[in-house]
Write an enzyme that holds these catalytic residues in place. Structure first.
Site, short mmCIF file in Angstrom:
data_model
loop_
_atom_site.label_atom_id
_atom_site.label_comp_id
_atom_site.label_asym_id
_atom_site.label_seq_id
_atom_site.Cartn_x
_atom_site.Cartn_y
_atom_site.Cartn_z
N LYS A 116 0.87 -1.18 0.00
CA LYS A 116 0.00 0.00 0.00
C LYS A 116 0.90 1.23 0.00
CE LYS A 116 -4.46 0.92 0.14
NZ LYS A 116 -5.59 0.09 -0.32
N GLY A 226 -20.16 6.84 3.19
CA GLY A 226 -19.15 7.08 2.14
C GLY A 226 -19.83 7.04 0.79
N GLY A 228 -18.17 7.68 -2.43
CA GLY A 228 -17.16 7.84 -3.48
C GLY A 228 -17.25 6.67 -4.43
N ASN A 229 -16.10 6.23 -4.93
CA ASN A 229 -16.08 5.12 -5.89
C ASN A 229 -16.84 3.91 -5.35
OD1 ASN A 229 -14.87 2.46 -6.72
ND2 ASN A 229 -14.08 3.74 -8.35
N ALA A 230 -16.48 3.47 -4.15
CA ALA A 230 -17.06 2.24 -3.60
C ALA A 230 -18.52 2.47 -3.17
CB ALA A 230 -16.22 1.75 -2.43
N GLY A 231 -18.77 3.49 -2.35
CA GLY A 231 -20.10 3.70 -1.76
C GLY A 231 -21.15 4.09 -2.78
P1 NAD Z 1 -13.18 7.74 -2.70
O1 NAD Z 1 -12.14 8.74 -2.52
O2 NAD Z 1 -13.73 7.53 -4.08
O3 NAD Z 1 -14.41 8.05 -1.73
C1 NAD Z 1 -14.29 8.21 -0.36
C2 NAD Z 1 -15.64 8.65 0.15
O4 NAD Z 1 -15.62 8.67 1.57
C3 NAD Z 1 -16.04 10.06 -0.30
O5 NAD Z 1 -17.41 10.08 -0.62
C4 NAD Z 1 -15.79 10.90 0.94
O6 NAD Z 1 -16.58 12.05 0.98
C5 NAD Z 1 -16.17 9.89 2.00
N1 NAD Z 1 -15.69 10.22 3.34
C6 NAD Z 1 -14.48 10.65 3.73
N2 NAD Z 1 -14.49 10.86 5.07
C7 NAD Z 1 -15.74 10.54 5.50
C8 NAD Z 1 -16.38 10.54 6.74
N3 NAD Z 1 -15.73 10.91 7.84
N4 NAD Z 1 -17.68 10.14 6.80
C9 NAD Z 1 -18.34 9.75 5.70
N5 NAD Z 1 -17.79 9.74 4.49
C10 NAD Z 1 -16.51 10.13 4.39
O7 NAD Z 1 -12.61 6.38 -2.11
P2 NAD Z 1 -13.07 4.89 -2.40
O8 NAD Z 1 -12.20 4.36 -3.44
O9 NAD Z 1 -14.55 4.84 -2.55
O10 NAD Z 1 -12.62 4.21 -1.02
C11 NAD Z 1 -13.48 4.11 0.11
C12 NAD Z 1 -13.01 2.96 0.96
O11 NAD Z 1 -13.02 1.78 0.19
C13 NAD Z 1 -11.58 3.10 1.51
O12 NAD Z 1 -11.51 2.51 2.79
C14 NAD Z 1 -10.77 2.29 0.53
O13 NAD Z 1 -9.55 1.83 1.10
C15 NAD Z 1 -11.73 1.17 0.25
N6 NAD Z 1 -11.45 0.44 -0.98
C16 NAD Z 1 -11.56 1.05 -2.19
C17 NAD Z 1 -11.26 0.33 -3.34
C18 NAD Z 1 -11.40 0.91 -4.71
O14 NAD Z 1 -11.17 0.18 -5.69
N7 NAD Z 1 -11.81 2.14 -4.86
C19 NAD Z 1 -10.84 -1.01 -3.23
C20 NAD Z 1 -10.76 -1.60 -1.97
C21 NAD Z 1 -11.07 -0.85 -0.85
#
Ligand code: NAD
Length: 443
Positions: A116, A226, A228-231
């Site tokens: 990471k 959340g 973002g991408n995942a949520g």
């Molecule tokens: P992202 O940057 O696309 O989105 C992050 C989201 O979290 C945003 O909507 C942001 O506003 C929100 N956020 C930040 N702080 C917050 C809080 N205190 N309360 C509520 N929401 C909050 O990131 P992502 O890629 O969606 O990643 C989110 C999680 O998923 C992380 O833990 C990441 O490690 C994990 N993850 C992502 C992937 C991937 O492929 N994108 C893969 C495995 C794990």
């Protein structure tokens, strides 16, 4: 030393997240009876790199950022893991995330070790040009340690396909070759894989459907922290599948609507305003309150340590799907298990992202690209098989799914290690082999 350099040094002492990540791992190793000497190897990362990254800002001043890369374990292949841009990034956090990647890749059945990376930065305070210079400088600092057969970064929080494209381009300039497999999560037109953008959520969605069936959950309501991408993608998939998504949040706050939120309209609202907050027809709640809503499925998809000893008792969901890494503390995990709440742990639930990253790397190596249907089909097969392996281990050892996941991964790693090195350096017959067999109290 400047104030910000002092703060960075202070953060580097923080090892809490890593120590708490080890708790369920140790529990699994105890249940299995893993040899202490093997544990000593597995409890330490192979390599931790800290770099300082000077970047010229738009006003021609120079700022120095701190970057990290931890390559935790490469026993099963080149290391793999995302790069996070966030002000709270520190070596302890990156180490924990790299540790989780190690086990996630084994559970996903892909030939990688875990890594990471991250930069301690608030990307929202930088212009796009500054972000590009920072991303390219990070690659310059780490180029000797990464590559398609060494360590393959990908996106994570606040990094995206565009950042991966800048990084790939920089890496190609340094090595003087068009090497696309050095990074994954790239734009599709620049060596990316179809389906990578939605892979984390889609993988989580496949096993949510399976878990709902296996655990007999009938109510179709969900809450998601959340966006973002995942949520956001998970919200969309659940909505399309007929779930009523009653609560969501992002870093600016949360919203609630008991009859279900119109997710396609909310996505438009987020694109326009930058947040889910203030979406018409919803009640304002905090991001923490999202976790406690009356919904059958809870999806933490933001950051670590959200479900803790303090609020775990108030979680009402029947199934928690950890798309975020480390959203539940070990103490909270125990509370949820005792309450009979099923948890699909991060190292299983969000492994769809790294699985399609692996598909992207395979396609880059072949120079031949698959259709989105092929990607989805292969992802579904991997996710369902991982779910079965983890669920079977949990049932066999009468434990929670997180411990089951580590048990399954440890069994597989030990099986491989029996065929790998180490033994030739010891001349006492049978002494080294002992290490690869589980103690008698293991099942
Ligand atoms: P992202 O940057 O696309 O989105 C992050 C989201 O979290 C945003 O909507 C942001 O506003 C929100 N956020 C930040 N702080 C917050 C809080 N205190 N309360 C509520 N929401 C909050 O990131 P992502 O890629 O969606 O990643 C989110 C999680 O998923 C992380 O833990 C990441 O490690 C994990 N993850 C992502 C992937 C991937 O492929 N994108 C893969 C495995 C794990």
């Amino acid at each position: 030393m400047t104030e910000s350099q002092k703060k960075e040094k202070e953060k580097e002492k923080n090892d809490d997240l890593f120590q708490s990540a080890l708790i369920p791992f140790r529990k699994a190793a105890d249940l299995l009876g893993v040899h202490e000497e093997l544990m000593n190897i597995l409890l330490e990362p192979k390599r931790m790199i800290i770099v300082s990254i000077p970047v010229t800002m738009d006003d021609c001043t120079t700022k120095v950022f701190r970057g990290y890369r931890v390559q935790y374990n490469d026993m099963l292949g080149p290391t793999k893991g995302g790069i996070r841009y966030h002000p709270d990034v520190n070596i302890g956090e990156v180490k924990a995330l790299a540790f989780w990647m190690t086990w996630k890749c084994i559970i996903a059945d892909i030939p990688y070790g875990g890594a990471k990376g991250g930069i301690s930065v608030n990307p929202k305070e930088l212009s796009k040009a500054e972000l590009e210079r920072l991303s390219r400088a990070y690659v310059q600092a780490l180029a000797p340690f990464i590559g398609p057969n060494r360590d393959i970064p990908a996106p994570d929080v606040y990094t995206n396909p565009e950042v991966m494209a800048w990084m790939t381009d920089e890496y190609q300039k340094i090595v003087g070759q068009p090497v696309f497999g050095a990074f994954t999560g790239k734009p599709v037109v620049f060596g990316g894989s179809k389906g990578r953008d939605i892979a984390t959520a889609l993988g989580g969605f496949y096993i949510t459907e399976k878990a709902v069936d296996v655990f007999g959950i009938t109510e179709k309501t969900a809450a998601i922290q959340g966006f973002g991408n995942a949520g956001m993608t998970m919200a969309h998939l659940l909505h399309e599948a007929g779930y009523s998504v009653v609560a969501v949040s992002d870093s600016k706050g949360g919203i609630y609507q008991k009859d279900g939120i119109d997710i396609p309209k909310l996505i438009e609202h987020k694109k326009k305003t930058g947040s889910v907050a203030g979406f018409p027809g919803t009640k304002k709640i905090t991001s923490r309150e999202v976790l406690e809503q009356d919904a059958a499925i809870l999806v933490p998809a933001a950051l670590e340590n959200q479900i803790t000893e303090e609020n775990a008792d108030r979680v009402k969901a029947k199934l928690v799907v950890e798309l975020a890494n480390g959203p539940t503390t070990p103490e909270a995990s125990e509370i949820l298990f005792k309450k009979g709440i099923h948890v699909l742990p991060d190292i299983l639930a969000n492994s769809g992202g790294v699985t399609v990253s692996y598909f992207e790397w395979v396609q880059n190596q072949m120079g031949y690209y698959w259709s989105e249907e092929e990607v989805r089909e292969k992802l579904k097969e991997k996710m369902l098989s991982a779910f079965d392996n983890v669920n079977n281990a949990a049932n066999l050892f009468k434990t929670d799914m997180r411990t089951g996941a580590y048990i399954h991964a440890l069994q597989k790693l030990i099986e491989v290690l029996k065929y790998k090195g180490f033994t030739a350096t010891c001349t006492i017959p049978g002494k080294m082999e002992q290490k690869w067999f589980l103690n008698s109290h293991g099942k």
